[in-house]
Write a protein that holds these residues in place. Structure first.
Motif, PDB file in Angstrom:
ATOM      1  N   ARG A   1       0.823  -1.214   0.000  1.00 25.33           N
ATOM      2  CA  ARG A   1       0.000   0.000   0.000  1.00 25.33           C
ATOM      3  C   ARG A   1       0.853   1.258   0.000  1.00 25.33           C
ATOM      4  N   ARG A   2       1.953   1.246   0.714  1.00 21.22           N
ATOM      5  CA  ARG A   2       2.844   2.418   0.718  1.00 21.22           C
ATOM      6  C   ARG A   2       3.431   2.671  -0.662  1.00 21.22           C
ATOM      7  N   ARG A   3       3.824   1.609  -1.365  1.00 21.91           N
ATOM      8  CA  ARG A   3       4.336   1.773  -2.730  1.00 21.91           C
ATOM      9  C   ARG A   3       3.259   2.325  -3.649  1.00 21.91           C
TER      10      ARG A   3
END
Length: 107
Positions: free
Chosen positions: A68-70
């Motif tokens: 999700r961060r990517r």
């Protein structure tokens, strides 16, 4: 609402404390290869198993959080590029997206 949450936390704490006080019996803990730890309080065994389970549960969520961060970083780059184009710049002025160079495929 804040007081209700704190009251609920207090009730849960008291219930867990009373549960711990009722489970102080001594137990034998057997591991593999006949390794024995004798006379351990039951609440210590329960607490240790809870901590181990919580750690494994958190470790299982790490790949999803990283993915999700990517994705958020990629979407922010795309948004910055779209804002630059909307301000009058051209898409050629903005640096290319890393996904355009090396597409990231979902796991």
């Amino acid at each position: 609402m804040r007081y209700l949450v704190w009251a609920l936390r207090l009730v849960i704490f008291v219930v867990v404390l009373l549960f711990a006080l009722k489970n102080t019996d001594r137990v034998n803990v057997y591991f593999f290869a006949d390794h024995l730890i004798s006379e351990v309080p039951l609440i210590v065994v329960m607490l240790a198993s809870f901590v181990v389970g919580a750690v494994f549960g958190l470790l299982l969520t790490v790949p999803g959080v990283m993915r999700r961060r990517r994705e958020i970083a990629s979407l922010r780059r795309q948004l910055d590029q779209a804002r630059a184009v909307a301000k009058g710049g051209s898409a050629a002025d903005a640096p290319p997206s890393p996904d355009a160079i090396l597409p990231v495929t979902p796991l």
